[in-house]
Write an enzyme that holds these catalytic residues in place. Sequence first.
Site, mmCIF file in Angstrom:
data_model
loop_
_atom_site.group_PDB
_atom_site.id
_atom_site.type_symbol
_atom_site.label_atom_id
_atom_site.label_comp_id
_atom_site.label_asym_id
_atom_site.label_seq_id
_atom_site.Cartn_x
_atom_site.Cartn_y
_atom_site.Cartn_z
ATOM 1 N N ASP A 64 0.840 -1.200 0.000
ATOM 2 C CA ASP A 64 0.000 0.000 0.000
ATOM 3 C C ASP A 64 0.877 1.252 0.000
ATOM 4 O O ASP A 64 1.976 1.228 -0.547
ATOM 5 C CB ASP A 64 -0.927 -0.038 1.229
ATOM 6 C CG ASP A 64 -2.304 0.555 0.944
ATOM 7 O OD1 ASP A 64 -2.373 1.779 0.697
ATOM 8 O OD2 ASP A 64 -3.293 -0.199 0.951
ATOM 9 N N PRO A 72 -0.541 5.610 17.735
ATOM 10 C CA PRO A 72 -0.732 4.958 19.043
ATOM 11 C C PRO A 72 -1.525 3.657 18.985
ATOM 12 O O PRO A 72 -1.357 2.799 19.854
ATOM 13 C CB PRO A 72 -1.477 6.022 19.860
ATOM 14 C CG PRO A 72 -2.007 6.998 18.862
ATOM 15 C CD PRO A 72 -1.044 6.994 17.740
ATOM 16 N N ASP A 73 -2.352 3.474 17.964
ATOM 17 C CA ASP A 73 -3.127 2.244 17.848
ATOM 18 C C ASP A 73 -2.364 1.129 17.143
ATOM 19 O O ASP A 73 -2.869 0.005 17.045
ATOM 20 C CB ASP A 73 -4.433 2.497 17.080
ATOM 21 C CG ASP A 73 -5.335 3.495 17.785
ATOM 22 O OD1 ASP A 73 -5.133 3.726 18.992
ATOM 23 O OD2 ASP A 73 -6.234 4.053 17.131
ATOM 24 N N ASP A 91 7.545 2.223 7.295
ATOM 25 C CA ASP A 91 6.830 2.194 8.569
ATOM 26 C C ASP A 91 6.759 3.560 9.242
ATOM 27 O O ASP A 91 6.401 3.673 10.419
ATOM 28 C CB ASP A 91 7.489 1.195 9.517
ATOM 29 C CG ASP A 91 8.914 1.595 9.883
ATOM 30 O OD1 ASP A 91 9.557 2.319 9.084
ATOM 31 O OD2 ASP A 91 9.385 1.187 10.965
ATOM 32 N N HIS A 98 -4.095 5.736 3.494
ATOM 33 C CA HIS A 98 -4.671 4.454 3.099
ATOM 34 C C HIS A 98 -3.953 3.247 3.707
ATOM 35 O O HIS A 98 -4.590 2.339 4.251
ATOM 36 C CB HIS A 98 -4.699 4.343 1.572
ATOM 37 C CG HIS A 98 -5.620 3.284 1.059
ATOM 38 N ND1 HIS A 98 -5.170 2.045 0.663
ATOM 39 C CD2 HIS A 98 -6.956 3.277 0.894
ATOM 40 C CE1 HIS A 98 -6.201 1.315 0.255
ATOM 41 N NE2 HIS A 98 -7.293 2.037 0.396
ATOM 42 N N ASN A 115 -6.370 -0.410 26.511
ATOM 43 C CA ASN A 115 -6.563 -0.426 25.053
ATOM 44 C C ASN A 115 -8.038 -0.356 24.666
ATOM 45 O O ASN A 115 -8.470 -0.949 23.679
ATOM 46 C CB ASN A 115 -5.944 -1.694 24.435
ATOM 47 C CG ASN A 115 -4.426 -1.656 24.458
ATOM 48 O OD1 ASN A 115 -3.824 -0.594 24.569
ATOM 49 N ND2 ASN A 115 -3.807 -2.815 24.372
ATOM 50 N N ILE A 119 -8.564 2.466 17.498
ATOM 51 C CA ILE A 119 -8.934 1.407 16.549
ATOM 52 C C ILE A 119 -8.394 0.054 16.977
ATOM 53 O O ILE A 119 -7.205 -0.103 17.267
ATOM 54 C CB ILE A 119 -8.405 1.745 15.133
ATOM 55 C CG1 ILE A 119 -9.047 3.023 14.624
ATOM 56 C CG2 ILE A 119 -8.669 0.586 14.174
ATOM 57 C CD1 ILE A 119 -10.561 2.950 14.460
ATOM 58 N N ASN A 195 -13.863 -0.411 -6.773
ATOM 59 C CA ASN A 195 -14.897 0.488 -6.260
ATOM 60 C C ASN A 195 -15.649 1.269 -7.327
ATOM 61 O O ASN A 195 -16.059 2.397 -7.089
ATOM 62 C CB ASN A 195 -14.272 1.499 -5.282
ATOM 63 C CG ASN A 195 -13.620 0.840 -4.086
ATOM 64 O OD1 ASN A 195 -13.828 -0.341 -3.828
ATOM 65 N ND2 ASN A 195 -12.839 1.599 -3.361
ATOM 66 N N VAL A 210 -5.933 -15.688 -6.015
ATOM 67 C CA VAL A 210 -6.129 -14.539 -5.136
ATOM 68 C C VAL A 210 -7.571 -14.530 -4.637
ATOM 69 O O VAL A 210 -8.500 -14.805 -5.396
ATOM 70 C CB VAL A 210 -5.814 -13.223 -5.860
ATOM 71 C CG1 VAL A 210 -6.048 -12.027 -4.947
ATOM 72 C CG2 VAL A 210 -4.366 -13.226 -6.360
ATOM 73 N N SER A 257 -11.464 -1.871 -0.333
ATOM 74 C CA SER A 257 -10.163 -1.908 0.341
ATOM 75 C C SER A 257 -10.326 -2.329 1.788
ATOM 76 O O SER A 257 -9.607 -3.204 2.296
ATOM 77 C CB SER A 257 -9.500 -0.524 0.283
ATOM 78 O OG SER A 257 -9.048 -0.221 -1.007
#
Length: 444
Positions: A64, A72-73, A91, A98, A115, A119, A195, A210, A257
């Site tokens: 991606d 933080p998540d 990273d 995205h 936690n 998300i 989409n 796939v 996605s």
Amino acid sequence: MGMGLTQTLRAIGGAALAGTLLLVTAPTTSADSIRDSQWALEAFDAEAVWQESTGEGVTVAVIDTGVNGLHPDLVGNVLKGKSFVDSERADRQTSADHGTAMASLIAGHGSGRGNDEGIMGLAPDAKVLPLKNKTGDDTLDEGSASSADLIRYAVDQGASVINMSFSSGPLSSDEEEAIAYAAEKDVALVASAGNQGEGTVGYPAAAPGVVAVGAVDRAGDLWDRSNYGPEVMLTAPGVRIRSAGGATPYRMASGTSDAAAYVSGAVALLRAKFPDLTAGQIVNRLVKTAALPEDLQGQSLPDERYGYGIIRPYRALTEDIPAGPKQGPLKTPSAAVTDESAAATAGNDGKTEEALAERNSRTNTILAVVGGGLLLLVAAVVVVVVVRRRGKDRNGGPPPGGPWTGGPGAGPGPGNAGWPQQPSHTYQSQQNEHPHSSSNPYQH
């Protein structure tokens, strides 16, 4: 879950469509409302799912825009990865949303005390390997890289799941070979169907081998912009999906996605709990436990819009399902088929002259033997005829009875028209055992 879905959605801002990604930006909201707006977790009964598996020990490659591993998540769940389009760290991506969004839906662990904020991904203990193949969210073509090298890199780095939440044109031969390489190494490949709301599934989702994923809403209805076609294998939540962002703290989006990311998360859960199953057998568990709308009950599957149905991770983790064939419902990658044919052809070409010479030698030998045998047979027949004629002349006439006609079955039977065809088998999910619920198609 605290604030209801309706209240949460009223707090959301306007929408912006960019390329094939539908992005909805939300104003700053409380952390509790972020978690509450993750309707997919409630639909999946994630708390029950996590009692069975959290994806621990599984690495999911996310091809991606790169991932913000310092969110933080996500902090601690994102490996270094690699960028294939620039010199930035894959990273530490903070200029696009995205890739971080997909990573958070797969392996977000939340934040705050216990936690209980932010998300949570479907597989919160899985690791994400970010592989950057494009420079921004605006278009899929801007600064994008071929998927071939990224797929191979993901496999070689130990990823057992590869998420490809993007859509492009037909694959190059290198990309087809990379998909075959991943399949050979038992890596599960998951991709978004597209989409545009068209009857054409984009690549790489449409490629054999796939798992092509379509998007549904909370009621289980297909999203009106979800691409469809015979390649669609599964569907998953993809409408008004809250996730983490790279450039912004959080976002809300609709698209295949997000649906693909949830399927990748489900595969990670299963790979963690059933490490001895192949990728095809893992997908088989998702297929056999998928939910379908009532009007598709009993129909031949896959359906071009829903595939085999909507994923139900809890059932896939807990039901008694035979492992089945190694490849499960996955088709053989086209490059693998081509390679096998080419190898067979090359092997034959290398021995053609030798085989022809040997065959000619055998033929000459056989002809010589047959020829000699015929001469002996003719001589024997002549002798028999002469002897019988002389005997008949002595006995005064032919023996009693007519010519021999043979008894029942004495003559040759009807010819073999060929091997009987095996009955065709349609890969079906167990819908009769687990009927679809109109109130919550995701329930277990």
